[in-house]
Design an enzyme around this catalytic site. Sequence first.
Site, PDB file in Angstrom:
ATOM      1  N   HIS B 118      44.456  37.800  42.559  1.00 20.44           N
ATOM      2  CA  HIS B 118      44.684  36.305  42.331  1.00 20.44           C
ATOM      3  C   HIS B 118      46.087  36.164  42.692  1.00 20.44           C
ATOM      4  O   HIS B 118      46.923  36.901  42.463  1.00 20.44           O
ATOM      5  CB  HIS B 118      44.478  35.966  40.913  1.00 20.44           C
ATOM      6  CG  HIS B 118      44.351  34.379  40.664  1.00 20.44           C
ATOM      7  ND1 HIS B 118      45.512  33.797  40.474  1.00 20.44           N
ATOM      8  CD2 HIS B 118      43.430  33.544  40.567  1.00 20.44           C
ATOM      9  CE1 HIS B 118      45.317  32.334  40.314  1.00 20.44           C
ATOM     10  NE2 HIS B 118      44.074  32.405  40.316  1.00 20.44           N
ATOM     11  N   ASP B 197      45.844  42.533  35.105  1.00 18.79           N
ATOM     12  CA  ASP B 197      45.487  41.341  34.753  1.00 18.79           C
ATOM     13  C   ASP B 197      44.042  41.260  34.260  1.00 18.79           C
ATOM     14  O   ASP B 197      43.168  41.514  34.938  1.00 18.79           O
ATOM     15  CB  ASP B 197      45.422  40.731  36.245  1.00 18.79           C
ATOM     16  CG  ASP B 197      45.078  39.051  36.206  1.00 18.79           C
ATOM     17  OD1 ASP B 197      44.491  38.710  35.217  1.00 18.79           O
ATOM     18  OD2 ASP B 197      44.936  38.519  37.155  1.00 18.79           O
ATOM     19  N   GLN B 200      39.550  37.717  33.980  1.00 19.23           N
ATOM     20  CA  GLN B 200      38.333  37.564  34.189  1.00 19.23           C
ATOM     21  C   GLN B 200      37.468  38.587  33.312  1.00 19.23           C
ATOM     22  O   GLN B 200      36.390  38.720  33.518  1.00 19.23           O
ATOM     23  CB  GLN B 200      37.972  37.673  35.670  1.00 19.23           C
ATOM     24  CG  GLN B 200      38.616  36.714  36.720  1.00 19.23           C
ATOM     25  CD  GLN B 200      37.971  35.248  36.327  1.00 19.23           C
ATOM     26  OE1 GLN B 200      37.033  35.118  35.435  1.00 19.23           O
ATOM     27  NE2 GLN B 200      38.691  34.346  37.030  1.00 19.23           N
ATOM     28  N   LYS B 223      39.891  30.893  29.638  1.00 23.35           N
ATOM     29  CA  LYS B 223      38.910  31.482  30.267  1.00 23.35           C
ATOM     30  C   LYS B 223      38.032  31.919  29.176  1.00 23.35           C
ATOM     31  O   LYS B 223      36.597  32.610  29.543  1.00 23.35           O
ATOM     32  CB  LYS B 223      39.144  32.574  31.127  1.00 23.35           C
ATOM     33  CG  LYS B 223      39.959  31.669  32.526  1.00 23.35           C
ATOM     34  CD  LYS B 223      40.058  32.858  33.688  1.00 23.35           C
ATOM     35  CE  LYS B 223      40.863  32.704  34.724  1.00 23.35           C
ATOM     36  NZ  LYS B 223      41.088  31.192  35.303  1.00 23.35           N
ATOM     37  N   CYS B 365      42.114  30.874  44.850  1.00 20.72           N
ATOM     38  CA  CYS B 365      43.544  31.336  44.752  1.00 20.72           C
ATOM     39  C   CYS B 365      43.542  33.082  45.112  1.00 20.72           C
ATOM     40  O   CYS B 365      44.329  33.781  44.348  1.00 20.72           O
ATOM     41  CB  CYS B 365      44.028  31.400  43.258  1.00 20.72           C
ATOM     42  SG  CYS B 365      44.200  29.543  42.895  1.00 20.72           S
TER      43      CYS B 365
END
Lengths: 120, 407
Positions: B118, B197, B200, B223, B365
Site C-alpha cells: 500500500h 504492515d 489487512q 479495519k 492505494c
Amino acid sequence: MTLYQDQILDHYRNPRNFGSLEKPTHVAEVKNPTCGDSLHMDIAVQNGTIADVRFSGSGCAISQASASLLIEYVKGKTVKTALSLGPQDILELLGVPLSPGRVKCGLLSLETLKKSLTDK
Amino acid sequence: MLDPLAIRRDFPIYDAEPGLVYLDSAATALKPKAVIDAMNEYYLEYSANAGRGLYPLAEGATTALDMARERIARFVHAGEKETVVFAANATHAINLVALGLEASIKPGHNIVVTELEHHSNYLPWKELSRRRDAIFRSVKFTADGTIDTAHLETSIDETTTIVVFSAVSNVFGIINPVADLVRIIRKKNPEALILVDACQAAGHINIDIERWGADFVVFSGHKLFGPTGIGILAGKKESLERLTPMNVGGGTVLDACGPTTVYKKLPENLEGGTPNIAGAIGLAEAIEYIEALGLESVRAHETMLIRYALEGLKGAFGQRIHILGTDDPNQRAGIISFTLDGLHPHDLAHLLGEENICVRAGEHCASPLHRTAGFPATTRLSLSVYNTKDDIDRLIRTMEKISRIFA
C-alpha cells in the site's frame, strides 16, 4: 436517476470522431493515474477555428463518453469558445449530474482539450 | 459457524440501510454498537484527559486507556503493554518508525520494500531513502499474489537497514507467511530491522508478534471494527527503543528544561499530545467483540464466503473475469480483486453502488502493484462477519445485469 443514460452509453459504445489526425496543429494526452483513464486529442486549427478533431483513449464510460460529446460539440467552433468552456458546460453535455467521485472522469475531456489548445 | 444475520443486529448501520450489501471492509469495517457505546460512555460519563489529572474522573480515563492498551497487547501477543504505541492510524505508525530511524540510515545502504505494498508502506520508505541517499529496493510478487521469496533473498545484503512487507496485500488478499519471511530476512542479515504492515491481517488472521519475530508491526483500528483515528505501532521493546521520538511535546518528556531533553520511556516518548482516548477504548472494545466471536470462526466464515464468491464469479463470467492471485480460498484473508473484460472498474463499482452494493474500484492505494500486474485499475470486494451468501448472490446477479447494459 442512473448516471448511465442512453446518451452516455451510446457515446461510449460508438464514440464519435474516434481516431487520430494526420496533421494535427495541437496535440495533448492526459491521464488520470488513480483509475487509469487516458485521453489523447489531435486538433487541427485553421484561422482560429477547430476545423477537425479526433480523440482516442481508454477508461470508464463517463470519461470516454464525455470526450466524444465534447468533441462533437467543439468541432467547427472557435478556439476562443472552446477555451471558455467550464465544468458546468461538460455536465450539461452529459445531461446528468456527476457525483463528487465521478467529476474527475467527466472533466478529463475538458482538461485534455484545454491542454492541447494551450500547449503547442 | 457464525450466523451473519444475527451478527448484523450488532451493527446499527443495517437498521439505517436495510438493503445494504457492504463488501468494502478492507477499506473500513462497519462498527458494532458495543464499540460506539464504549466510546460514547467515555464522552458522556468520564471524558477527562488521561495521565494528567489527579481527580477521580481523570483517573477513570487513565485507567480506561491503560486497560485498552493491555487488551490490545494481549490481542497481538505483545510481550509487555509498553510495547503497544497509540498512533493516529497505520500510516502515522509507519511514519513514526521511518522518521524515528532516519538518523541511523547511512548513505548507500538500502531499504527493501515490496511491490505489493500500500502507498502507506511504500512512500515513507521511498522518501526516507531519498532523503538519506539510501538505495530503495522493491521486491517482486508472484502470480499467486505472495511475496517472491527468492527475490526477497537476493534483495537483502549486508547493507540492508530496513525490510518492510505486508502480512496480507490489500489488493490480492493473499496471506504471506510472515514468520517464514522474517526468518529468511534474518538469515541474510540479522541486523536489518523488519516492519510488518498488518492492516489487512488484523481481525482476519492471528497477529502474533512473538511468533512473527518482526521488529515492528502496525495496523489500523478501523479495519477491525474500531473507530477511525487510531492505529497501533507494536513490536520488540529493544527495537521500539531505537526510535528517535519525532512527534515530541506534551506527555513525552521527563526533563524539558535542561540542555539535553530527557524523554520518557516507551510508549509515552512516542505518543506526543493527548492520545485518542475514545479511539483506544473503542478499539479495545472492537477486539473484545472479535474475540467473543472467535478469530477461528471469523476466519472459517470468511473462507467459506471467499470460496463461494470465487466459484460464483468464475461460473458467471468464465473467461471474461480475471481474478488476481491464487484460486485457493484458504490463502485469502477476505479479499478478491478482479477485472472484467469490457467493463471499467469505475463503471462497475458506480452501477453496483446505485443498487447499494459497496465495492471498491481503482488502484486501492497500490499503484506499484497495479503497474506490475498490468491493470490500471481493479474492482475489489472484501468480506467480513456480517456478509452472507446472499450478498455474494446479489453482487453477481447485479454484475450480470450491468454486464448486459454494456454488452
